[in-house]
Design a protein around this motif. Structure first.
Motif, PDB file in Angstrom:
ATOM      1  N   ASN A 214       8.590   7.441   4.339  1.00 17.75           N
ATOM      2  CA  ASN A 214       7.989   6.124   4.185  1.00 17.75           C
ATOM      3  C   ASN A 214       9.283   5.079   3.367  1.00 17.75           C
ATOM      4  O   ASN A 214       9.364   4.202   3.057  1.00 17.75           O
ATOM      5  N   LEU A 215      10.359   5.640   2.652  1.00 13.84           N
ATOM      6  CA  LEU A 215      11.394   5.453   2.081  1.00 13.84           C
ATOM      7  C   LEU A 215      12.934   5.269   3.278  1.00 13.84           C
ATOM      8  O   LEU A 215      14.145   5.106   2.818  1.00 13.84           O
ATOM      9  N   LYS A 216      12.265   5.689   4.544  1.00 15.63           N
ATOM     10  CA  LYS A 216      12.895   5.708   6.070  1.00 15.63           C
ATOM     11  C   LYS A 216      14.153   7.190   5.616  1.00 15.63           C
ATOM     12  O   LYS A 216      14.902   7.082   6.616  1.00 15.63           O
TER      13      LYS A 216
ATOM     14  N   GLU B 211      16.343  15.957   6.461  1.00 19.70           N
ATOM     15  CA  GLU B 211      17.134  15.938   4.377  1.00 19.70           C
ATOM     16  C   GLU B 211      15.932  15.819   3.807  1.00 19.70           C
ATOM     17  O   GLU B 211      16.110  16.265   2.471  1.00 19.70           O
ATOM     18  N   ILE B 212      14.671  16.108   3.685  1.00 25.62           N
ATOM     19  CA  ILE B 212      13.439  16.519   2.182  1.00 25.62           C
ATOM     20  C   ILE B 212      13.485  17.897   2.626  1.00 25.62           C
ATOM     21  O   ILE B 212      12.388  18.470   3.155  1.00 25.62           O
ATOM     22  N   LYS B 213      14.248  18.790   1.871  1.00 31.21           N
ATOM     23  CA  LYS B 213      13.904  19.846   1.823  1.00 31.21           C
ATOM     24  C   LYS B 213      14.087  19.671   0.247  1.00 31.21           C
ATOM     25  O   LYS B 213      14.573  19.377  -0.457  1.00 31.21           O
TER      26      LYS B 213
ATOM     27  N   SER C  87      18.524  12.474  -6.383  1.00 34.31           N
ATOM     28  CA  SER C  87      20.360  12.521  -5.964  1.00 34.31           C
ATOM     29  C   SER C  87      20.693  11.467  -4.911  1.00 34.31           C
ATOM     30  O   SER C  87      21.486  10.826  -4.708  1.00 34.31           O
ATOM     31  N   GLU C  88      20.315  13.764  -4.018  1.00 35.09           N
ATOM     32  CA  GLU C  88      21.141  12.878  -2.674  1.00 35.09           C
ATOM     33  C   GLU C  88      20.385  12.035  -2.028  1.00 35.09           C
ATOM     34  O   GLU C  88      20.588  11.868  -0.713  1.00 35.09           O
ATOM     35  N   LEU C  89      18.838  11.604  -2.460  1.00 37.69           N
ATOM     36  CA  LEU C  89      18.298  10.725  -1.232  1.00 37.69           C
ATOM     37  C   LEU C  89      17.929  10.265  -1.839  1.00 37.69           C
ATOM     38  O   LEU C  89      17.516   8.513  -0.671  1.00 37.69           O
ATOM     39  N   LEU C  90      17.917   9.416  -3.601  1.00 36.22           N
ATOM     40  CA  LEU C  90      17.559   8.461  -3.442  1.00 36.22           C
ATOM     41  C   LEU C  90      19.002   7.372  -4.164  1.00 36.22           C
ATOM     42  O   LEU C  90      19.398   8.848  -5.408  1.00 36.22           O
ATOM     43  N   THR C  91      19.864   6.820  -3.720  1.00 38.83           N
ATOM     44  CA  THR C  91      20.803   6.185  -4.652  1.00 38.83           C
ATOM     45  C   THR C  91      20.730   5.265  -5.861  1.00 38.83           C
ATOM     46  O   THR C  91      19.614   5.042  -5.602  1.00 38.83           O
TER      47      THR C  91
ATOM     48  N   ARG D 241      21.306  13.378 -25.093  1.00 38.43           N
ATOM     49  CA  ARG D 241      20.687  12.529 -24.191  1.00 38.43           C
ATOM     50  C   ARG D 241      19.877  13.365 -23.077  1.00 38.43           C
ATOM     51  O   ARG D 241      20.270  14.772 -22.914  1.00 38.43           O
ATOM     52  N   THR D 242      18.759  13.065 -22.819  1.00 38.43           N
ATOM     53  CA  THR D 242      17.643  13.290 -21.810  1.00 38.43           C
ATOM     54  C   THR D 242      18.523  13.250 -20.398  1.00 38.43           C
ATOM     55  O   THR D 242      19.063  12.902 -20.149  1.00 38.43           O
ATOM     56  N   THR D 243      18.479  14.858 -19.775  1.00 44.18           N
ATOM     57  CA  THR D 243      19.264  15.337 -18.470  1.00 44.18           C
ATOM     58  C   THR D 243      18.840  14.032 -17.300  1.00 44.18           C
ATOM     59  O   THR D 243      17.235  13.947 -17.706  1.00 44.18           O
ATOM     60  N   PRO D 244      19.311  13.601 -16.903  1.00 42.17           N
ATOM     61  CA  PRO D 244      18.923  13.455 -15.932  1.00 42.17           C
ATOM     62  C   PRO D 244      17.649  13.541 -14.669  1.00 42.17           C
ATOM     63  O   PRO D 244      18.076  14.561 -14.258  1.00 42.17           O
ATOM     64  N   VAL D 245      16.603  12.841 -14.681  1.00 41.42           N
ATOM     65  CA  VAL D 245      15.824  13.584 -13.639  1.00 41.42           C
ATOM     66  C   VAL D 245      16.337  13.309 -11.999  1.00 41.42           C
ATOM     67  O   VAL D 245      15.672  14.686 -11.395  1.00 41.42           O
ATOM     68  N   SER D 246      17.179  12.554 -12.218  1.00 40.46           N
ATOM     69  CA  SER D 246      17.883  12.397 -10.630  1.00 40.46           C
ATOM     70  C   SER D 246      18.760  13.667 -10.029  1.00 40.46           C
ATOM     71  O   SER D 246      19.159  13.555  -8.937  1.00 40.46           O
TER      72      SER D 246
END
Length: 197
Positions: free
Chosen positions: A65-67, A72-74, A80-84, A129-134
């Protein structure tokens, strides 16, 4: 065993309706040890449903739904590769709304990767710092989502596998101890890595 450890132990025992003897708690050093101890005391009810597959399909549909395309969705792709970074907060909110499940909270490094990995206090002491979720993968996101929503997704009377026990215990650690879900790994020492005394 400190007060936090006792509280965690009691929460897990209450959740599963079991009792872990003192002699056994002395041998629990890692999250995996905790899972193994609980798993040995419960009866599982294996079935055909695959919880990770169900959650993956929900997440994949939300990404579509985010196009994004199926190609791409594996599971091994980094978030971070899917959501800039552009509109990351908005897209994360849309994902959460679409799958109707709680997702891990984004942290400062998700929005600004140029921040240092540590925060200095008075120029001396540093706090990690907390590791980024992305920086996690889709597979990580599935695991985190199941742990965060374990009460909604896993019926305690019908636990089907050791994986579900893992997700329940990690979810309890997150909720009771306030440790970000993305920072809890099975190999982590409960005291040294997670700071639970």
């Amino acid at each position: 065993m400190g007060l936090d450890s006792v509280e965690l132990l009691m929460s897990v025992e209450d959740k599963f309706g079991i009792q872990i003897e003192d002699s056994e708690t002395e041998k629990i050093y890692t999250v995996q040890n905790f899972v193994d101890s609980v798993y040995d005391k419960i009866i599982t009810d294996p079935n055909e449903k695959c919880l990770t597959q169900i959650v993956f399909y929900k997440i994949r549909k939300a990404f579509q739904n985010l196009k994004l395309t199926d190609k791409e969705i594996k599971p091994e792709r980094k978030i971070s590769e899917l959501l800039t970074q552009t509109k990351l907060k908005e897209k994360w909110y849309l994902l959460k709304t679409e799958i109707e499940l709680e997702l891990p909270e984004m942290v400062a490094l998700d929005f600004n990767p140029n921040l240092g990995s540590h925060v200095k206090i008075f120029g001396i002491k540093t706090i990690k710092r907390t590791t980024p979720v992305s920086s996690g993968t889709i597979r990580d996101l599935i695991d985190w989502t199941i742990a965060l929503n374990q009460e909604k997704l896993i019926h305690i009377e019908n636990v089907t596998s050791k994986y579900e026990v893992e997700r329940i215990i990690i979810g309890i650690i997150n909720r009771n101890m306030g440790i970000p879900i993305s920072e809890i790994k099975l190999e982590h020492s409960i005291t040294n890595d997670l700071g639970i005394d």
